[in-house]
Design a protein around this motif. Structure first.
Motif, mmCIF file in Angstrom:
data_model
loop_
_atom_site.group_PDB
_atom_site.id
_atom_site.type_symbol
_atom_site.label_atom_id
_atom_site.label_comp_id
_atom_site.label_asym_id
_atom_site.label_seq_id
_atom_site.Cartn_x
_atom_site.Cartn_y
_atom_site.Cartn_z
ATOM 1 N N ALA A 183 21.807 26.807 75.864
ATOM 2 C CA ALA A 183 23.065 27.161 76.727
ATOM 3 C C ALA A 183 22.906 28.668 77.250
ATOM 4 N N ALA A 184 22.468 29.578 76.477
ATOM 5 C CA ALA A 184 22.261 30.914 76.955
ATOM 6 C C ALA A 184 21.341 30.876 77.995
ATOM 7 N N ILE A 185 19.876 30.218 77.885
ATOM 8 C CA ILE A 185 19.217 30.279 78.863
ATOM 9 C C ILE A 185 19.611 29.789 80.205
ATOM 10 N N GLY A 186 20.240 28.726 79.907
ATOM 11 C CA GLY A 186 21.100 27.951 81.019
ATOM 12 C C GLY A 186 21.987 28.614 82.101
ATOM 13 N N LEU A 187 22.649 29.604 81.147
ATOM 14 C CA LEU A 187 23.714 30.423 81.806
ATOM 15 C C LEU A 187 23.120 31.753 82.430
ATOM 16 N N GLY A 188 21.788 31.954 82.277
ATOM 17 C CA GLY A 188 21.089 32.942 82.830
ATOM 18 C C GLY A 188 21.227 34.194 82.106
ATOM 19 N N LEU A 189 21.418 33.888 80.631
ATOM 20 C CA LEU A 189 21.279 35.056 79.529
ATOM 21 C C LEU A 189 20.001 34.859 78.786
ATOM 22 N N PRO A 190 19.593 36.120 78.031
ATOM 23 C CA PRO A 190 18.525 35.999 77.353
ATOM 24 C C PRO A 190 18.759 34.815 76.163
ATOM 25 N N GLN A 191 17.675 34.333 75.875
ATOM 26 C CA GLN A 191 17.744 33.203 74.778
ATOM 27 C C GLN A 191 18.414 33.593 73.520
ATOM 28 N N SER A 192 18.354 34.961 73.154
ATOM 29 C CA SER A 192 19.117 35.045 71.815
ATOM 30 C C SER A 192 20.334 35.657 71.914
ATOM 31 N N ALA A 193 20.782 35.615 73.243
ATOM 32 C CA ALA A 193 22.222 36.203 73.179
ATOM 33 C C ALA A 193 23.370 36.071 72.402
ATOM 34 N N PHE A 194 23.418 34.688 72.284
ATOM 35 C CA PHE A 194 24.219 34.029 71.202
ATOM 36 C C PHE A 194 24.111 34.090 69.964
ATOM 37 N N THR A 195 22.713 33.628 69.668
ATOM 38 C CA THR A 195 22.454 33.497 68.251
ATOM 39 C C THR A 195 22.461 34.818 67.566
ATOM 40 N N ASP A 196 22.092 36.075 68.320
ATOM 41 C CA ASP A 196 22.126 37.485 67.838
ATOM 42 C C ASP A 196 23.570 37.723 67.330
ATOM 43 N N ALA A 197 24.455 37.275 68.169
ATOM 44 C CA ALA A 197 25.816 37.696 68.065
ATOM 45 C C ALA A 197 26.400 36.794 66.993
ATOM 46 N N GLY A 198 25.986 35.870 66.562
ATOM 47 C CA GLY A 198 26.304 35.196 65.541
ATOM 48 C C GLY A 198 25.591 34.955 64.273
ATOM 49 N N ARG A 199 24.787 35.892 64.226
ATOM 50 C CA ARG A 199 23.561 35.988 62.946
ATOM 51 C C ARG A 199 24.265 36.111 61.786
ATOM 52 N N TYR A 200 25.402 36.753 61.642
ATOM 53 C CA TYR A 200 26.258 36.874 60.248
ATOM 54 C C TYR A 200 27.410 36.361 60.368
ATOM 55 N N GLY A 201 27.582 35.437 61.207
ATOM 56 C CA GLY A 201 28.836 34.664 61.367
ATOM 57 C C GLY A 201 29.196 33.750 60.037
ATOM 58 N N PRO A 202 30.468 33.804 59.857
ATOM 59 C CA PRO A 202 30.872 33.031 58.720
ATOM 60 C C PRO A 202 30.824 31.601 58.975
ATOM 61 N N HIS A 203 29.700 30.768 59.508
ATOM 62 C CA HIS A 203 29.556 29.517 59.452
ATOM 63 C C HIS A 203 30.001 28.661 58.597
ATOM 64 N N LEU A 204 30.602 27.441 58.921
ATOM 65 C CA LEU A 204 31.316 26.330 58.036
ATOM 66 C C LEU A 204 30.685 25.156 58.130
ATOM 67 N N LEU A 205 30.372 24.523 56.960
ATOM 68 C CA LEU A 205 30.184 23.280 56.971
ATOM 69 C C LEU A 205 31.634 22.715 56.524
#
Length: 376
Positions: A183-205
């Motif tokens: 999605a980041a690439i498709g929006l014209g952003l660097p590939q890691s724009a979102f995953t860098d911002a969420g690297r330490y996110g409190p992700h939940l199953l």
């Protein structure tokens, strides 16, 4: 109600082909466009095992079939229910008291509106939150959103719990992170724009459970009309239909249908992505209800698996941005959102203009939790 099907984005192409190839760039644009137009899409990912999903669903059926007094031992209300179990009739659908959300419903065609939620009580669903996060190398300002996991203590559950939760959680986490890169690439952003911002996110199953013996009447609302507060939500296949989503471009209600076989997952945009994109991508509205297809699946399950609990488990994963990340619209996406809104106004379509105030992600999460009665 629409019979439309959601776009299918193939993660296999992204993983297999060179990153600059036309095939990858087209698939990334498809992902971004689907999130803008629908707020949702299906992904195909050959790494996803239907057997792993089935084992996961079995475990959660067994867990939620336990007596309430055992389940209550796994509640952590002092942590905003952000780990452990949330029992039924706790979580309130925000829309029931949220004026902007009620305005969205009012603008829908009467035939496309969700089941009435204005008098809706808290949702008759249970939930379990299992953290799937990487510990940040700094002191977080939001420790209650980054608390340790709760492991159920019942002997029949305990030994199976962690390996099954981790295995299925990792499958969905890797799929949603690859989709975020696309999605980041498709929006014209660097590939890691979102995953860098969420690297330490409190992700939940975050599986939900609905008792289809107790709540078996047609048109029962299992989860009222709402959006998700996180960045992206990804779902595996449930054994019981009932999830409806609303397409942003048409306002039509779409019953979610997975292809009958194959390695597919559903992805929906959440409020953090809406905020970061300045409203270019809107968080997707959805509900879970008991409908004819749900009841047909119940009868089939009774015939084919008479010894199993009749509990609807949603195979759900919430992917978050890091709690300490500064959440503010990305200028490129904010400007595109404004242009899109201007085009709609020129066509006579008026959307409420939302203001996306800069704040820490953790503050945004806490604000949303107060709306749905999970945090004081």
């Amino acid at each position: 109600m629409s019979t439309a099907t959601l776009p299918v984005v193939d993660i296999d192409i992204f993983l297999r082909e060179p990153s600059e190839s036309d095939a990858v760039l087209q698939e990334c644009k498809k992902a971004a466009d689907a999130l803008i137009i629908y707020g949702a899409l299906l992904v195909h990912d050959s790494r996803v095992s239907e057997e792993d999903n089935s084992v996961f669903l079995d475990l959660l059926e067994d867990y939620f079939a336990q007596p309430d007094e055992l389940l209550k031992q796994d509640e952590r209300p002092e942590l905003g229910y952000q780990v452990g179990v949330t029992l039924e009739n706790t979580e309130k659908p925000k829309c029931a008291v949220d004026e902007p959300c009620l305005n969205v419903i009012a603008r829908l065609e009467p035939s496309e509106r969700p089941l009435d939620i204005t008098a809706h009580q808290p949702d008759p669903k249970c939930r379990f939150f299992w953290k799937m996060s990487e510990k940040p190398p700094y002191e977080t300002q939001f420790p209650e959103l980054n608390a340790p996991n709760v492991v159920p203590q019942a002997e029949t559950i305990k030994s199976r719990w962690t390996p099954i939760m981790e295995k299925w959680g990792k499958s969905m986490k890797q799929a949603v992170e690859n989709l975020a890169e696309m999605a980041a690439i498709g929006l014209g952003l660097p590939q890691s724009a979102f995953t860098d911002a969420g690297r330490y996110g409190p992700h939940l199953l975050a599986p939900t459970a609905s008792d289809l013996v107790k709540y078996s009447k047609k048109d029962t609302i299992l989860a009222g009309f709402h959006t998700d507060l996180n960045f992206l939500t990804i779902h595996g296949r449930s054994r019981y239909p009932g999830l409806n989503i609303w397409a942003r471009n048409t306002g039509k209600r779409i019953p979610v249908r997975f292809p009958p076989t194959g390695r597919y997952l559903l992805v929906q945009a959440g409020k953090q992505l809406e905020h970061l994109s300045g409203g270019l991508i809107k968080a997707g509205y959805h509900e879970v209800v008991v409908n004819d297809a749900t009841l047909e699946a119940v009868e089939r399950r009774k015939r084919e698996n008479p010894d199993r609990p009749l509990i609807r488990i949603s195979s759900t994963f919430f992917w978050h941005l890091s709690s300490d990340y500064d959440l503010a619209p990305i200028p490129l996406l904010r400007d595109r959102a404004r242009s899109l809104r201007a085009d709609k106004i020129n066509l006579g379509v008026i959307e409420d203009e939302e203001v996306y105030e800069p704040m820490k992600v953790g503050q945004q999460v806490q604000n949303e939790l107060k709306h749905i009665a999970l945090m004081a």
